[in-house]
Design an enzyme around this catalytic site. Structure first.
Site, mmCIF file in Angstrom:
data_model
loop_
_atom_site.group_PDB
_atom_site.id
_atom_site.type_symbol
_atom_site.label_atom_id
_atom_site.label_comp_id
_atom_site.label_asym_id
_atom_site.label_seq_id
_atom_site.Cartn_x
_atom_site.Cartn_y
_atom_site.Cartn_z
ATOM 1 N N ASP A 83 -1.747 3.628 7.044
ATOM 2 C CA ASP A 83 -2.088 2.823 6.257
ATOM 3 C C ASP A 83 -0.823 1.985 5.721
ATOM 4 O O ASP A 83 0.053 2.584 5.330
ATOM 5 C CB ASP A 83 -2.336 3.986 4.781
ATOM 6 C CG ASP A 83 -3.044 2.962 3.587
ATOM 7 O OD1 ASP A 83 -2.189 1.851 3.440
ATOM 8 O OD2 ASP A 83 -3.816 3.358 2.868
ATOM 9 N N HIS A 84 -0.870 0.820 5.806
ATOM 10 C CA HIS A 84 0.338 -0.179 6.383
ATOM 11 C C HIS A 84 1.166 -0.135 4.838
ATOM 12 O O HIS A 84 2.166 -0.354 4.584
ATOM 13 C CB HIS A 84 0.291 -1.445 6.580
ATOM 14 C CG HIS A 84 -0.330 -2.607 5.827
ATOM 15 N ND1 HIS A 84 -1.724 -2.435 5.751
ATOM 16 C CD2 HIS A 84 0.160 -3.370 5.149
ATOM 17 C CE1 HIS A 84 -2.086 -3.550 4.781
ATOM 18 N NE2 HIS A 84 -0.701 -4.098 4.278
ATOM 19 N N HIS B 44 -5.581 1.676 0.687
ATOM 20 C CA HIS B 44 -4.181 1.522 0.053
ATOM 21 C C HIS B 44 -3.966 1.911 -1.459
ATOM 22 O O HIS B 44 -2.968 2.511 -1.722
ATOM 23 C CB HIS B 44 -3.915 0.056 0.126
ATOM 24 C CG HIS B 44 -4.068 -0.555 1.409
ATOM 25 N ND1 HIS B 44 -3.946 -0.064 2.611
ATOM 26 C CD2 HIS B 44 -4.632 -1.888 1.762
ATOM 27 C CE1 HIS B 44 -4.126 -0.821 3.668
ATOM 28 N NE2 HIS B 44 -4.497 -1.696 3.318
#
Ligand code: BG6
Length: 486
Positions: A174-175, A237
């Site tokens: 999950d950047h 996110h």
């Protein structure tokens, strides 16, 4: 497992993410001497390229995405020399033998694999890797989203992965967790004593999390239209941000302790089902409008067909546990908003009794703003007395106490989120990756909301591009006496 990898195998190596983020990130690490010395980066995709062809793709990606002063020619040459390429149709497991040849002994000594491909290819890729001997005990697998479109499909992917890669070698990306300010949330909460005593329902009135984007579809038509904002942004996110804000202090800074605490929060999210969906969520879809003074098309025009997909979602959520009982968490995300900004607002409660009221002064409750982008800021809004002799009464004013991250750490280069995540993958640290139980708790909650929308026949309400979503999103907070921080 903390042994650094000797090779990195990149699926989807010629794709958009690889060019925009992954190759520039790897280069950024290499320039700073952070990649293991002999690390080979093997790119693979369907395109019929050789090593030289892939190096040319990488060179132009670096030129496009990295400022000239940050890519000295010698460093670029050294980086390109690390790159190899093997053309593989990932849907055909037979073709993986060629990959194993190029990866060589790294498959035994230490290999990281990064799948930046369509999830429909995950199953065949994993079978292919396994058959080619690329799944042994020193091999780690990183997966990019989307990891399914609901709980059932996410479980299918997780099951397929788990047949070959155990959980401790599966790194779900999950950047947002690679973003500096997101990690700074942990420092803010657990390296200071200031906030923690107030960080609960007694001290906090509500929390807002906004991830606003100015972009529209960006050519990702099929993917986005099949997904929508709830599944594209909020399921992953934003729920990760919420979990970091709401979690109990972990006992240690390690992958198990932190993820254990996050998953407890995710499992405590109050279900929003059929009865609550219309009341506690708002969906929108942008029509034509203007963003930053430029006219932009409606979503349906960009898409070229009718669609009921939401490009905006706002939700009033609750974490049903002792700490957060009845504290609303207002979440919203949308495309084609007036500005790109992602932030978390912690709204503290008012003082219990204002001694200034009789002197004509108004006190506003403190507010902590944690801005993730475009700039990284942490700002605490405090009340202060306006200088003066106060003959006409005391005047108080809100003043910001700023922790301008850029100024405080001016000599530190701000890194791309993927630099952190790729380095952690190569070094084998799973702390900033999402565990299976977290992903599944996220889907479970989100599936309930979608089921509620369907049961209530909820369709996205129109909003003009360049505005903060449909007016119902404003009503969602206003009826609680809360204003979005725009
Ligand atoms: C991705 C979404 O996960 O995050 C995109 O699929 C979105 O739709 C992007 O644009 C936003 O990331 P960032 O880092 O630009 O906020």
């Amino acid at each position: 497992m903390q042994h650094p990898s000797d090779a990195l195998l990149l699926f989807g190596a010629t794709g958009d993410l690889a060019q925009r983020m992954l190759l520039p990130s790897l280069f950024g690490l290499d320039v700073d001497g952070l990649l293991p010395n002999g690390l080979t980066i093997v790119g693979t995709a369907r395109s019929d390229l050789d090593d030289a062809g892939f190096r040319a793709v990488a060179a132009s990606a670096l030129e496009r995405w990295i400022d000239a002063d940050r890519r000295p020619a010698a460093a670029v040459t050294r980086f390109l020399e690390r790159l190899r390429y093997v053309a593989v149709d990932a849907s055909d497991p037979e073709q993986f033998v060629a990959l194993a040849d190029v990866v060589g002994t790294a498959a035994q000594t230490g290999l990281s694999i990064f799948l930046s491909t369509a999830p429909s290819l995950f199953g065949a890729t994993i079978t292919g890797l396994n058959r080619a001997g690329l799944s042994g005990p020193n091999v780690r697998l990183a997966l990019e989203k989307p990891l399914g479109g609901d709980l059932a499909s996410s479980r299918e992917i997780n099951d397929a992965v788990a047949t070959v890669f155990p959980e401790d070698r599966t790194f779900r990306i999950d950047h947002y967790l690679g973003k500096e300010t997101v990690q700074n949330l942990l420092a803010l909460r657990f390296a200071n004593t200031l906030f923690e005593p107030l960080w609960n329902a007694a001290g906090i009135d509500h929390v807002q999390i906004t991830v606003a984007e100015t972009v529209g579809l960006e050519g990702r038509t099929a993917y986005f239209d099949g997904s929508g904002s709830l599944r594209d942004m909020l399921q992953n996110h934003m729920l990760q941000l919420l979990a970091l804000v709401a979690m109990e202090p972990p006992a240690q800074f390690d992958a198990t302790a932190i993820r254990d605490e996050k998953v407890k929060v995710l499992r405590s999210l109050r279900r929003i089902g059929t009865a609550e969906a219309a009341q506690n969520s708002v969906i929108g879809q942008y029509g034509a409008g203007a963003v930053a003074g430029q006219p932009v098309h409606a979503y349906l025009d960009e898409l070229g067909k009718p669609s009921g997909t939401e490009t905006f979602v706002a939700i009033k959520a609750h974490v049903d546990n002792w700490r957060w009982k009845n504290v609303p968490f207002y979440l919203r995300t949308g495309k084609r908003m007036p500005s790109r900004h992602s932030e978390i607002v912690i709204q503290f409660r008012p003082v219990p009794h204002s001694i200034f009221a009789s002197k004509g002064a108004v006190t506003h409750p403190n507010r902590l703003l944690i801005r993730l982008q475009p700039e990284e800021t942490i700002r605490l809004t405090m009340m202060a007395k306006q200088p003066g002799l106060d003959r006409a009464g005391i005047r108080l004013r809100e003043v910001p106490l700023d922790l301008g991250m850029l100024n405080a750490f001016a000599d530190t280069r701000r890194r791309i989120a993927y630099e952190r995540l790729l380095l952690d993958l190569i070094e084998g640290d799973p702390t900033l990756f999402v565990r299976r139980d977290e992903v599944e708790a996220q889907w479970e909650w989100v599936d309930g909301i979608r089921a509620g929308w369907i049961a209530n026949g909820m369709e996205p309400k129109p909003y003009a591009a360049g505005t903060w979503g449909p007016s119902a999103a404003i009503a969602l907070t206003e009826r609680d006496g809360v204003h979005w921080n725009d």
